[in-house]
Write an enzyme that holds these catalytic residues in place. Structure first.
Site, PDB file in Angstrom:
ATOM      1  N   SER A 118       0.797  -1.231   0.000  1.00  0.00           N
ATOM      2  CA  SER A 118       0.000   0.000   0.000  1.00  0.00           C
ATOM      3  C   SER A 118       0.830   1.282   0.000  1.00  0.00           C
ATOM      4  CB  SER A 118      -0.945   0.013   1.200  1.00  0.00           C
ATOM      5  OG  SER A 118      -1.976  -0.914   0.989  1.00  0.00           O
ATOM      6  N   LYS A 170       0.355   3.422  -2.964  1.00  0.00           N
ATOM      7  CA  LYS A 170      -0.852   4.248  -3.118  1.00  0.00           C
ATOM      8  C   LYS A 170      -0.516   5.740  -3.089  1.00  0.00           C
ATOM      9  CE  LYS A 170      -3.738   0.517  -1.416  1.00  0.00           C
ATOM     10  NZ  LYS A 170      -4.355  -0.182  -0.290  1.00  0.00           N
ATOM     11  N   TYR A 178      -3.855  -3.063 -10.229  1.00  0.00           N
ATOM     12  CA  TYR A 178      -3.714  -2.823  -8.790  1.00  0.00           C
ATOM     13  C   TYR A 178      -2.793  -3.866  -8.136  1.00  0.00           C
ATOM     14  CZ  TYR A 178      -5.005  -2.519  -3.851  1.00  0.00           C
ATOM     15  OH  TYR A 178      -4.951  -2.430  -2.481  1.00  0.00           O
ATOM     16  N   TYR A 236      -4.633   3.730   8.019  1.00  0.00           N
ATOM     17  CA  TYR A 236      -5.970   3.140   8.169  1.00  0.00           C
ATOM     18  C   TYR A 236      -6.640   3.578   9.464  1.00  0.00           C
ATOM     19  CZ  TYR A 236      -3.227   0.411   4.947  1.00  0.00           C
ATOM     20  OH  TYR A 236      -2.377   0.052   3.959  1.00  0.00           O
ATOM     21  N   VAL A 261       1.114  -3.642   3.952  1.00  0.00           N
ATOM     22  CA  VAL A 261       1.103  -4.929   4.662  1.00  0.00           C
ATOM     23  C   VAL A 261       2.394  -5.727   4.500  1.00  0.00           C
ATOM     24  CG1 VAL A 261      -1.401  -5.294   4.828  1.00  0.00           C
ATOM     25  CG2 VAL A 261      -0.173  -6.062   2.797  1.00  0.00           C
TER      26      VAL A 261
HETATM   27  N1  GLN Z   1      -2.293  -5.813  -1.666  1.00  0.00           N
HETATM   28  C1  GLN Z   1      -2.897  -5.504  -0.417  1.00  0.00           C
HETATM   29  C2  GLN Z   1      -4.405  -5.561  -0.544  1.00  0.00           C
HETATM   30  O1  GLN Z   1      -4.927  -4.965  -1.437  1.00  0.00           O
HETATM   31  C3  GLN Z   1      -2.438  -4.151   0.034  1.00  0.00           C
HETATM   32  C4  GLN Z   1      -3.052  -3.759   1.340  1.00  0.00           C
HETATM   33  C5  GLN Z   1      -2.109  -3.035   2.241  1.00  0.00           C
HETATM   34  O2  GLN Z   1      -0.895  -2.966   2.033  1.00  0.00           O
HETATM   35  N2  GLN Z   1      -2.657  -2.544   3.306  1.00  0.00           N
HETATM   36  O3  GLN Z   1      -5.061  -6.214   0.237  1.00  0.00           O
END
Ligand code: GLN
Length: 321
Positions: A81, A84, A206, A257, A275
């Protein structure tokens, strides 16, 4: 009665000299290891679940491109993420405010992959850093460029000076194999006409974007434009100073988050986690940081990573507050 300010100590922000940040990192590495709290790696795909939670790396990049670090700071990990932020920066640079028609700018208070708010809010996700919002951003980048993930990779390569940053096809494939929830988010938003590309194409872009591997050094350098008021390493403009400020603001309020309030309280910097266990953070005008340790807390943020950034801002006094 007036109190004289004689007990106010000199400003620690300006007292931190370049060379001293290196010593601070070494201290943080030792202190973080001594805490012995590592969390557990993300387990939704086997390729992340196998990571050793005791691995730890941290890098600091200065606006002039000087970078230094400790531990596994040159080891590539799954950026997830963190990408992003770069997707949002690219869309803002290409078409400015239009993206806010499809995604909001409020903290969600919900997990990164939550579905619950979307129906109440008519398919408009709360912010660009939860999965639903990131899907809207990647959809827009795909429409604008025809290759969203490729553009993100290109930006990361150029800004880090590392031409071998790349996707990890096995991670992208594994995300797809376990992608029911992201697919649900995308289809649901498509039902509100908030997704323009065919959902399978969007999900492929994505998952490729999420699968990018880069090191703490790479990501600290690549985020440098956020500390340089939008200016890229080659001196060209990616974002206006105002847009760079806006991205930093959204990172502060939405970058971790449903733990964004706690992150702001402990760290006091714009930050974005993934993550894979990485977190980038920005001290505008001063430096960018990236820390990596694969063990996560229940909200999906690196345990040692948050602890290390907490120590960094405490020890140096560097903060936006
Ligand atoms: N690839 C992960 C997902 O879409 C990314 C989520 C994250 O890093 N929080 O679930």
């Amino acid at each position: 009665m007036h109190h004289s300010p004689r007990h106010i100590r000199p400003d620690t922000v300006t007292a931190v000299a370049t060379g001293r940040l290196g010593a601070v990192l070494e201290r943080i590495e030792k202190e973080t290891a001594a805490l012995g709290e590592w969390g557990s790696p993300a387990d939704y795909i086997p390729l992340l679940a196998g990571a050793d939670p005791r691995r730890f790396g941290m890098a600091v990049a200065e606006p002039d491109g000087t970078v230094y670090g400790v531990g596994d700071w040159r080891t590539p990990f799954s950026a997830q993420s963190i990408t992003k932020v770069f997707a949002l920066a690219l869309v803002l640079s290409l078409e400015g405010e239009r993206i806010w028609q499809g995604v909001g700018r409020e903290p969600s208070g919900n997990p990164f992959n939550s579905l619950v708010q979307l129906e109440y809010e008519n398919g408009i996700p709360r912010n660009p850093f939860i999965n639903a919002g990131a899907l809207v951003v990647t959809d827009r980048l795909q429409t604008l460029t025809g290759d969203a993930a490729g553009r993100i990779r290109e930006l990361l390569r150029a800004e880090s000076g590392n031409p071998v940053i790349d996707f990890t096809p096995a991670v992208a494939a594994s995300e797809a194999a376990h992608g029911a929830r992201n697919a649900a988010l995308a289809h649901f938003m498509a039902s509100y006409s908030n997704i323009a590309n065919p959902v399978p194409d969007l999900l492929a872009a994505y998952f490729r974007q999420c699968s990018i591997e880069a090191s703490c050094a790479d990501l600290a350098l690549a985020a440098g434009f956020l500390a340089r008021r939008g200016v890229r390493t080659d001196g060209s403009v990616l974002l206006t100073p105002s847009q760079a400020k806006q991205v930093n603001a959204i990172m502060l309020t939405c970058g971790t988050y449903d733990a964004a309030g706690d992150f702001a309280y402990r760290v006091g910097l714009p930050g974005k986690s993934g993550v894979g266990g990485g977190i980038i953070a920005v001290v505008p005008g001063v430096c960018t940081l990236c820390v990596w340790s694969p063990g996560l807390d229940r909200r999906g943020n690196s345990v040692a990573g948050v602890a290390a950034l907490d120590r960094f801002t405490t020890l140096t006094g560097l903060s936006v507050f």
